[in-house]
Design a protein around this motif. Structure first.
Motif, mmCIF file in Angstrom:
data_model
loop_
_atom_site.group_PDB
_atom_site.id
_atom_site.type_symbol
_atom_site.label_atom_id
_atom_site.label_comp_id
_atom_site.label_asym_id
_atom_site.label_seq_id
_atom_site.Cartn_x
_atom_site.Cartn_y
_atom_site.Cartn_z
ATOM 1 N N GLU A 137 0.836 -1.204 0.000
ATOM 2 C CA GLU A 137 0.000 0.000 0.000
ATOM 3 C C GLU A 137 0.874 1.260 0.000
ATOM 4 O O GLU A 137 0.642 2.199 -0.775
ATOM 5 C CB GLU A 137 -0.906 -0.026 1.233
ATOM 6 C CG GLU A 137 -2.012 1.010 1.215
ATOM 7 C CD GLU A 137 -2.767 1.020 2.535
ATOM 8 O OE1 GLU A 137 -3.107 -0.067 3.050
ATOM 9 O OE2 GLU A 137 -2.981 2.123 3.069
ATOM 10 N N THR A 140 2.691 1.402 -3.568
ATOM 11 C CA THR A 140 1.850 1.765 -4.714
ATOM 12 C C THR A 140 1.350 3.199 -4.587
ATOM 13 O O THR A 140 1.339 3.940 -5.573
ATOM 14 C CB THR A 140 0.622 0.826 -4.863
ATOM 15 O OG1 THR A 140 -0.062 0.751 -3.622
ATOM 16 C CG2 THR A 140 1.040 -0.553 -5.289
ATOM 17 N N ILE A 143 3.994 5.590 -5.760
ATOM 18 C CA ILE A 143 4.189 5.682 -7.217
ATOM 19 C C ILE A 143 3.041 6.447 -7.875
ATOM 20 O O ILE A 143 3.247 7.248 -8.789
ATOM 21 C CB ILE A 143 4.276 4.286 -7.870
ATOM 22 C CG1 ILE A 143 5.303 3.446 -7.127
ATOM 23 C CG2 ILE A 143 4.686 4.413 -9.337
ATOM 24 C CD1 ILE A 143 5.238 1.978 -7.508
ATOM 25 N N ILE A 144 1.818 6.191 -7.409
ATOM 26 C CA ILE A 144 0.665 6.896 -7.972
ATOM 27 C C ILE A 144 0.824 8.400 -7.755
ATOM 28 O O ILE A 144 0.657 9.195 -8.684
ATOM 29 C CB ILE A 144 -0.642 6.371 -7.326
ATOM 30 C CG1 ILE A 144 -0.907 4.926 -7.800
ATOM 31 C CG2 ILE A 144 -1.823 7.280 -7.652
ATOM 32 C CD1 ILE A 144 -1.906 4.157 -6.951
ATOM 33 N N SER A 147 3.565 9.924 -9.938
ATOM 34 C CA SER A 147 3.106 10.129 -11.313
ATOM 35 C C SER A 147 2.254 11.389 -11.408
ATOM 36 O O SER A 147 2.368 12.165 -12.361
ATOM 37 C CB SER A 147 2.282 8.927 -11.793
ATOM 38 O OG SER A 147 3.015 7.738 -11.666
ATOM 39 N N GLU A 148 1.398 11.590 -10.418
ATOM 40 C CA GLU A 148 0.583 12.811 -10.393
ATOM 41 C C GLU A 148 1.480 14.048 -10.295
ATOM 42 O O GLU A 148 1.248 15.056 -10.962
ATOM 43 C CB GLU A 148 -0.393 12.776 -9.216
ATOM 44 C CG GLU A 148 -1.466 11.699 -9.356
ATOM 45 C CD GLU A 148 -2.378 11.559 -8.142
ATOM 46 O OE1 GLU A 148 -3.311 10.750 -8.179
ATOM 47 O OE2 GLU A 148 -2.142 12.276 -7.126
ATOM 48 N N GLN A 150 4.586 14.375 -11.324
ATOM 49 C CA GLN A 150 5.260 14.594 -12.602
ATOM 50 C C GLN A 150 4.304 15.251 -13.604
ATOM 51 O O GLN A 150 4.710 16.136 -14.371
ATOM 52 C CB GLN A 150 5.809 13.260 -13.138
ATOM 53 C CG GLN A 150 6.352 13.296 -14.556
ATOM 54 C CD GLN A 150 7.640 14.115 -14.719
ATOM 55 O OE1 GLN A 150 8.213 14.606 -13.739
ATOM 56 N NE2 GLN A 150 8.090 14.287 -15.939
ATOM 57 N N ALA A 151 3.032 14.839 -13.588
ATOM 58 C CA ALA A 151 2.038 15.457 -14.484
ATOM 59 C C ALA A 151 1.885 16.937 -14.148
ATOM 60 O O ALA A 151 1.851 17.793 -15.046
ATOM 61 C CB ALA A 151 0.694 14.730 -14.373
ATOM 62 N N ARG A 173 4.525 15.653 -3.941
ATOM 63 C CA ARG A 173 4.149 14.454 -4.681
ATOM 64 C C ARG A 173 5.325 13.875 -5.450
ATOM 65 O O ARG A 173 5.638 12.706 -5.360
ATOM 66 C CB ARG A 173 3.049 14.790 -5.689
ATOM 67 C CG ARG A 173 1.783 15.328 -5.031
ATOM 68 C CD ARG A 173 0.716 15.458 -6.098
ATOM 69 N NE ARG A 173 -0.373 16.314 -5.710
ATOM 70 C CZ ARG A 173 -1.643 16.041 -5.957
ATOM 71 N NH1 ARG A 173 -1.972 14.928 -6.567
ATOM 72 N NH2 ARG A 173 -2.585 16.867 -5.603
#
Lengths: 329, 329
Positions: A137, A140, A143-144, A147-148, A150-151, A173
């Motif tokens: 948990e 993951t 990583i989620i 990724s947010e 980086q966006a 993040r």
């Protein structure tokens, strides 16, 4: 044992495990995947993880594996970020996509992403079902959120005005989450005490924010050779760092215009970049250092809320927080 | 219950869980990540997973989640493969990188990769520690092998001669592993009996090989609109499919020359591609169908070695193997 010995033992053991796992018989893929590990790197996340585990009396073998998992995960994000940001140099060497092409670099990142999970799984094998689920948990979720982040970072490049609050949310993040996850996973190896794991997560999170602020500073002031990548690339890419945000807010109108004209201009000359960097430094350098120190102190405060089982590890974690702010590369 | 009802219930439930998990407040990233799920797809892997779980009496809620996990994982590989292969159409729509650009497509794939693990973790939460570790082992091993398969597939494009054995090894990795993992994970939800889980893994593996052979056939014979992507793109990209390999081996010298001249030629005209497709079909179509049927039968044989707890699920799995070979898109 000196700090140096303490850290070297961890780095050597983590590196051995990385080398063992990132091996396979599809030659080019594994060469591209292993390449950045050979190029150096501080192994800061594994150091934080293993020292966090030590602090609460965790098993070293599990901590080394989990340390390898976070470093492998971090390296996957570096390879993919370099493609997205079109960066051509990292750790003083050509980036993976420059050397092997974008398709192979995407694939190498994907392989490392999966390998990180494989190693984490081995790290927690045989512990309780709750612990294993919790470890995945944390991993993951990190990583989620990365990724947010980086966006958001990419979106900010296309905006001229970004607030300091948005910047802090973005680096929390993109960068701080993995430091936080590293410290929390280290704690989880030793204990299921949620308060202690959460205190370590806070330590990692605040250290991570300080780390990114310093990273943004070094992108303006560091020695290019020492840094291993071109200085001013943040300005060329239009990155909205805390220094840029503060300078845009505080600078005189003509200076502000100069900044906005050069920021994100891929054709800016070295002189233009350098002139803009000087303006930014004038308004922001002290401010950014002060901010980084604030977060570093918050990180250390978090450590104080835990009862240490291992004094050396506690001192090492303090040292790592201080090093994060003091480092020159 | 008819097959249609049985499958529709699974697809609806898996889709609901995918929709629930692929949501977040960084708008563009989640739009790009969710896009392909809306574009259709057969949900073959979740169907295999849930039916495999049913076959041995597994809990439906866990199976739906694990089904969502494999579909999300599959979709991540589609997004990244389309970038690597420079494919511009998928499921009748522009591919993710065509619509959002390569950086956002890389990131969307990375997000889905992590989300797949998040969903899998929730699927096995509260089961035994051995089961959780085994589930992650199956899942990570599959992704690692899939990445290796994609690397081989890309390498084969640059070689004029590839053996049938090498082709079978490559598609086993690139395609069949995820079918195998889907069936095994379904079994694992219901039981820790290794023999039964392994028999399901073999079912999935053989079905997956048949699936890819048929995919390669459809790339030559399918209706373009029905297929949702350009026919002959495999020839243009120089893919060494079983049909191409067989045709190069069997064709007359002048035909072989034509094939090798057009294969991998990005500037080949539709007429040239079509002429070469006719040659390939002449020598390979029957052979490839026969091969696919052999693997389909092996898959069904694997099912017979298990004692079914649910007759409907067993029949559904047989039907899926047969459908894999009969399908026209």
């Amino acid at each position: 044992m000196s700090f140096e010995d303490y850290f070297n033992t961890i780095v050597d053991n983590v590196n051995k495990r990385i080398e063992k796992y990132i091996k396979g018989n599809v030659k080019e893929l594994y060469e591209a995947s292993y390449y950045l590990f050979k190029a150096g790197g501080k192994r800061l996340r594994p150091l934080i993880l293993v020292a966090s585990s030590d602090l609460l009396g965790g098993e070293r073998e599990r901590a080394y594996l989990a340390g390898a998992a976070v470093e492998v995960l971090h390296t996957f994000t570096l390879i993919h970020d370099d493609i997205m940001d079109e960066d051509t140099t990292r750790r003083g060497m050509p980036t993976v996509h420059v050397k092997w092409g974008i398709p192979m670099a995407i694939l190498a990142g994907d392989l490392l992403h999966a390998k990180a999970f494989e190693i984490l799984n081995d790290s927690f094998k045989g512990t309780s079902n709750n612990k294993i689920s919790k470890a995945f948990e944390i991993f993951t979720k990190a990583i989620i959120i990365i990724s947010e982040g980086q966006a958001l970072d990419m979106q900010f490049e296309d905006r001229s005005i970004v607030s300091e609050e948005e910047y802090l949310d973005m680096i929390t993040r993109k960068t701080a989450m993995l430091f936080s996850a590293s410290a929390a996973l280290g704690g989880l190896i030793a204990t299921e005490n949620e308060k202690e794991v959460e205190a370590l997560a806070q330590y990692g999170l605040n250290l991570g924010i300080a780390f990114q602020i310093i990273d943004d500073i070094l992108g303006l002031v560091a020695d290019e050779k020492e840094l291993g990548k071109p200085v001013y690339s943040d300005i060329r890419e239009g990155k909205k760092t805390i220094l840029v945000i503060k300078a845009i807010k505080e600078a005189k109108e003509d200076e502000k215009e100069k900044i906005l004209k050069t920021l994100g201009n891929k054709n800016a000359t070295k002189d233009e970049l350098s002139a803009v960097a000087e303006i930014i430094k004038k308004y922001s350098l002290e401010y950014a250092y002060t901010k980084a120190e604030e977060y570093m102190k918050k990180a250390i405060d978090s450590l104080e809320s835990i009862s240490w089982k291992n004094n050396e590890a506690g001192k090492a974690l303090k040292y790592l927080a201080e090093f994060t702010v003091k480092r020159r590369k």
